[in-house]
Design an enzyme around this catalytic site. Structure first.
Site, short mmCIF file in Angstrom:
data_model
loop_
_atom_site.label_atom_id
_atom_site.label_comp_id
_atom_site.label_asym_id
_atom_site.label_seq_id
_atom_site.Cartn_x
_atom_site.Cartn_y
_atom_site.Cartn_z
N THR A 1 0.82 -1.21 0.00
CA THR A 1 0.00 0.00 0.00
C THR A 1 0.86 1.27 0.00
O THR A 1 0.67 2.17 -0.83
CB THR A 1 -0.90 0.00 1.26
N VAL A 2 1.82 1.32 0.92
CA VAL A 2 2.61 2.55 1.04
C VAL A 2 3.56 2.69 -0.15
O VAL A 2 3.68 3.79 -0.73
CB VAL A 2 3.39 2.58 2.38
N LYS B 1 8.36 1.37 11.90
CA LYS B 1 8.47 1.78 13.32
C LYS B 1 9.08 0.71 14.19
O LYS B 1 9.87 0.99 15.11
CB LYS B 1 7.10 2.21 13.87
N GLU C 1 10.18 9.63 9.03
CA GLU C 1 9.01 10.43 9.40
C GLU C 1 7.73 9.61 9.37
O GLU C 1 6.85 9.74 10.24
CB GLU C 1 8.87 11.61 8.44
N VAL D 1 6.13 7.41 12.52
CA VAL D 1 5.39 7.93 13.68
C VAL D 1 4.23 8.79 13.19
O VAL D 1 4.45 9.82 12.55
CB VAL D 1 6.31 8.74 14.61
N GLY E 1 2.16 8.39 10.84
CA GLY E 1 1.89 8.38 9.39
C GLY E 1 2.15 9.71 8.71
O GLY E 1 3.30 10.15 8.60
N GLY F 1 -11.95 -4.36 7.19
CA GLY F 1 -10.56 -4.14 6.79
C GLY F 1 -9.88 -2.99 7.53
O GLY F 1 -8.78 -2.58 7.17
N LYS G 1 6.15 3.66 18.32
CA LYS G 1 6.17 5.07 17.93
C LYS G 1 6.59 5.95 19.11
O LYS G 1 7.33 6.92 18.95
CB LYS G 1 4.78 5.48 17.41
N1 HSE Z 1 -1.75 -0.02 12.37
C1 HSE Z 1 -1.44 1.35 12.66
C2 HSE Z 1 -2.68 2.05 13.16
C3 HSE Z 1 -0.91 2.11 11.51
O1 HSE Z 1 -3.73 1.44 13.31
O2 HSE Z 1 -2.57 3.23 13.44
C4 HSE Z 1 0.51 1.76 11.22
O3 HSE Z 1 1.32 1.95 12.33
#
Ligand code: HSE
Length: 429
Positions: free
Chosen positions: A13-14, A106, A130, A133, A135, A188, A206
């Protein structure tokens, strides 16, 4: 100036978001960086079909370790994930090859950030994370740069969107944790194995990173106290509302009397504080500096586009040649600070007991608090049914975690208490 040649390892995804963002805003990035950002190489288990047109000029590597050392790449973007395995090897190899690394990982930075930052320095490379932490929220950059003049007093935040979504749903619908989690998984929003999120580990990763950046100390993940949200019930949410609070899973780091405290756990916070207003999957971080006071950063903590925004922001810094040290100071300047034990946490507490509704129960409970030297602030009981059990809610004045652990053990031993007592820490923020 020649373009910065970017190699991406991991096209989930990222990774897909980064590929798209580099293509969509190429001119904007070049203008801001003073040079282009060119996608030179990519690696993944399979090439996602939708990305193929955007990857046609990139060298494809079946093995991410080859990409990490490849001469056609200046910067390696690690988006594979996981604290060990291939992700760690790729980052180590890239740094050893003198290439800078950008990662959203992270867990990797929380567990190995100290060694990786040293490897980056030793090899004249940069390490930026960056996206690891909160997103898309540029909190690390803000702390390292915009707030660099300050001594940080405390930093806290909603660092896990899944937990915040579940708690928000519980609050808005009155449903219990298990039901909301199951629905979130079906839609999801939550992972099939939700433990990393709901048991607090993702937020703890984080927080450990935030602590190092805030206080200029090595990352110390093992010092983070972690408690997730599984034990929070619909009753707790209802009583929190009645008392004027909301329940949030917070990560809190600060200078305590005995050292740096790092803790992740459900908290009751006044409903009118900025952090209490953050709902759904959003993340938020409050950074308190001694000169600036309180600053609040809020936004999307996950997802393709927000996380890509943070990754490419790091790439633009690298292209400009303006990357700050990963933990705000050079590795040699990091100072190990004593860790304050959770037992030394001071503050108020909410206690929920499920008790038999009979004479003398409240008196027995009150005696437990008195024996531990804990002052009760308020008592709430709803319902009346001598044949059944009822919730008995007590809140305390400020005390220590150590005293409340004694209280919990003693309360659990009372004959009329039929469930494990629930403690939620009340935070004055
Ligand atoms: N799974 C994390 C969340 C996002 O629910 O915020 C990625 O660290």
């Amino acid at each position: 100036m020649t373009a910065l040649r970017v190699g991406i390892a991991g096209l989930g995804t990222v990774g897909g978001g980064v590929v798209k963002l580099l293509a969509e805003h190429a001119d904007l990035h070049a203008a801001r960086a003073g040079r282009g950002l060119r996608l030179a190489a990519a690696s993944a288990l399979e090439m996602p079909r939708a990305l193929a047109p955007l990857l046609k000029n990139a060298v494809w590597h079946g093995d991410a370790l080859d990409l990490a050392a490849s001469p056609e790449v200046d910067v390696v973007v690690e988006l594979i994930g996981g604290e060990e395995g291939i992700a760690r090897k790729v980052v180590e190899k890239a740094l050893q090859s003198g290439k800078s690394v950008v990662t959203a990982n992270k867990a990797l930075i929380a567990h190995h950030g100290n060694e990786l930052a040293k490897a980056a320095e030793d090899n004249g490379a940069s390490l930026l994370f960056e996206a690891a932490v909160a997103g898309g929220v540029p909190i690390l950059k803000a702390m390292r740069e915009g707030l660099a003049a300050n001594r940080f007093v405390r930093v806290y935040g909603i660092l896990n969107g899944t937990c915040n979504y579940i708690l928000t749903e519980m609050e808005q619908t009155g449903r219990d944790f298990d039901e909301v989690l199951a629905e979130a998984q079906a839609r999801g929003y939550a992972e099939a194995n939700p433990s990393t999120d709901v048991d607090g580990f993702d937020a703890a990763h984080k927080l450990a990173i935030l602590t190092a950046v805030a206080f200029g100390c090595p990352v110390n993940f093992s010092a983070v106290f972690v408690e997730g949200i599984r034990a929070v019930s619909a009753l707790d949410i209802e009583f929190a509302r009645e008392l004027g609070y909301r329940i949030k899973l917070l990560g809190i780091t600060g200078r305590g009397k005995a050292g740096i405290e790092q803790r992740v756990h459900p908290c009751m916070v006044w409903a009118d504080t900025p952090i209490a207003q953050v709902s759904g999957v959003l993340n938020a971080v409050v950074a308190e500096g001694d000169f600036v006071g309180q600053t609040v950063f809020e936004g999307a903590g996950a997802g393709e586009r927000p996380t890509a925004s943070a990754v490419v922001g790091d790439l633009i810094d690298l292209a400009r040649g303006r990357a700050a040290p990963p933990f705000a100071v050079p590795v040699s300047e990091l100072v190990a600070l004593p860790a304050q034990s959770m037992a030394d946490r001071t503050g108020a507490y909410y206690v929920r007991l499920i008790v038999r509704d009979q004479p003398g129960v409240l008196a027995d409970a009150a005696e437990v608090f008195a024996a531990a030297g804990v002052s009760i602030e308020s008592v709430l009981q709803r319902g009346r049914d001598p044949k059944a059990t009822v919730p008995l809610i007590l809140t305390t004045h400020a005390t220590t975690e150590a005293a409340m652990r004694r209280v919990r053990t003693a309360l659990a031993g009372l004959a009329a208490v039929v469930e494990e007592p629930m403690l939620i820490r009340i935070e004055s923020l």
